[in-house]
Scaffold this active site. Structure first.
Site, PDB file in Angstrom:
ATOM      1  CE1 TYR A 125       3.613  36.823  45.921  1.00  0.00           C
ATOM      2  CE2 TYR A 125       1.555  36.413  44.778  1.00  0.00           C
ATOM      3  CZ  TYR A 125       2.839  36.056  45.066  1.00  0.00           C
ATOM      4  OH  TYR A 125       3.376  34.932  44.505  1.00  0.00           O
ATOM      5  CE  LYS A 177      15.757  42.364  55.198  1.00  0.00           C
ATOM      6  NZ  LYS A 177      16.991  41.582  55.397  1.00  0.00           N
ATOM      7  CG  ASP A 212      17.917  38.340  55.962  1.00  0.00           C
ATOM      8  OD1 ASP A 212      16.977  38.411  56.781  1.00  0.00           O
ATOM      9  OD2 ASP A 212      18.825  39.176  55.926  1.00  0.00           O
ATOM     10  CG  ASP A 236       5.192  33.070  46.294  1.00  0.00           C
ATOM     11  OD1 ASP A 236       4.583  32.024  46.026  1.00  0.00           O
ATOM     12  OD2 ASP A 236       5.820  33.731  45.445  1.00  0.00           O
TER      13      ASP A 236
END
Ligand code: NAI
Length: 343
Positions: A125, A177, A212, A236
């Site tokens: 970000y 991740k 995921d 987010d």
């Protein structure tokens, strides 16, 4: 009479002024002692002063260390940098707390009570991006750099774990991740597990899940989660997903918390598609105001506000269109104020 609490008020863009007015009506009915300093930012800042984050707005928050903010428009692709991101950076608001709780029973997902804690200053970000021109194509290659630090991860995880303990959460799930972005999100995962082992073991259950798989599990069985803690971009995205579980963005509040300042807002944006129509759901910002009341140690007022929202939706059955109702911003606010005043 309580002592006045100075606070900055940013009505914001699009539906911002409509939902901010509605929220002020609720806070006035509660006799919440905020002493508002009205300021502008976002597109409103650009239009009025050529600056999406005018100095007067920053000075105001420097003084009050507390703000209630409507959504601010950010152009996609080109244009100015997000005023929201700049505000978070300026006041080092490193934790983004986004609770989602079912208020209207009987929906597709019932009895949801989840909180997403999102790192607010680091990761992908930070907006360190550039294009590489090749053979006359100025946008031939796009590159972005993500940065997560041990210290930044640690303070966010500490905030989340402390919040889990003080609010009695049973389980915290670290979302990452690290199988693919081994360094960028691995550092967050590693720091979280170390912190748990060294200081929080036994105070709540810890689990880890890849982003995921987390998205799928949230849709199949959201009740398996209690608190999700994650890096900026994942937080987010997941917080919008979680908002969808409880009726949509109109029901999702957020708090941006730093060591010595806090800004409260709705999760949603300026909703340009419905701006000016008087149909926006003001509940997300009202719930953010309830979080603000908790923050200034006025939990009784916060509870009264939440109870009145609940009664207006479920007993009076006044609901805006996004919740399947026939009401609008004004009719909801009128019914809510009456609930606050008359019980
Ligand atoms: P959005 O959240 O504004 O709208 C998404 C959809 O949800 C739209 O269909 C909108 O009508 C609906 N919606 C949102 N809030 C609602 C409410 N209170 N009541 C009823 N329906 C509601 O997202 P979008 O359209 O992607 O972004 C619009 C602008 O907002 C962009 O400039 C974006 O950068 C900005 N934004 C600002 C945020 C902030 O200030 N914290 C957060 C997210 C986006």
């Amino acid at each position: 009479m309580s002592k006045p609490i100075p606070a900055t008020l940013i009505p914001g863009d699009g539906i911002g002024p409509e939902i901010v007015d509605a929220t002020l009506a609720a806070l006035d009915a509660l006799k919440a002692p905020f002493e508002w300093d009205r300021q502008i930012a976002g597109l409103g800042g650009v239009t009025a002063e050529g600056d999406p984050l005018p100095k007067a707005t920053l000075d105001s928050i420097r003084r009050t260390r507390l703000a209630l903010k409507g959504p601010l428009e950010t152009p996609s692709g080109g244009g100015y940098r997000s005023s929201n991101v700049r505000l978070r950076e300026e006041f080092q608001l490193y934790a983004n707390l986004r609770p989602a709780r079912t208020i209207i029973p009987g929906g597709r997902f019932d009895k949801i009570d989840l909180v997403v804690v999102r790192e607010n200053l680091e990761g992908l970000y930070i907006g360190h991006e550039h294009y590489v021109p090749i053979n006359g194509d100025p946008h031939a290659v796009a590159m972005a750099t993500g940065v997560n630090t041990r210290q930044g991860s640690r303070r966010l995880l500490e905030y989340a774990f402390e919040h889990a303990v003080t609010t009695g959460r049973k389980k915290v799930t670290i979302v990452h991740k690290a199988n693919i972005m081994k360094a960028l999100t691995g550092i967050f995962l590693e720091t979280g597990l170390d912190l748990y082992e060294s200081r929080y073991k036994g105070k709540f259950e810890i689990e880890t899940v890849i982003i995921d798989a987390c998205a799928m599990k949230l849709v199949l069985n959201p009740w398996q989660f209690d608190m999700l803690v994650t890096t900026n971009l994942f937080g987010d995205i997941l917080s919008d997903l979680v908002a969808g579980l409880v009726g949509g963005l109109g029901m999702a509040p957020g708090a941006n918390i730093g060591a010595d300042a806090a800004i409260f807002e709705a999760v949603h944006g300026s909703a340009p598609d419905i701006a000016g129509k008087g149909i926006a759901n003001p509940i997300a910002l009202m719930l953010a105001a309830a979080m603000m009341l908790d923050h200034v140690q006025m939990p009784d007022l916060a509870t009264r506000l939440r109870t009145a929202i609940d009664a207006t939706l479920n007993l009076d059955k006044v609901r805006t269109g996004d919740l399947g109702g026939t009401g609008n911003t004004a009719s909801f606010t009128k019914a809510l104020v009456s609930r606050i005043v008359n019980g």
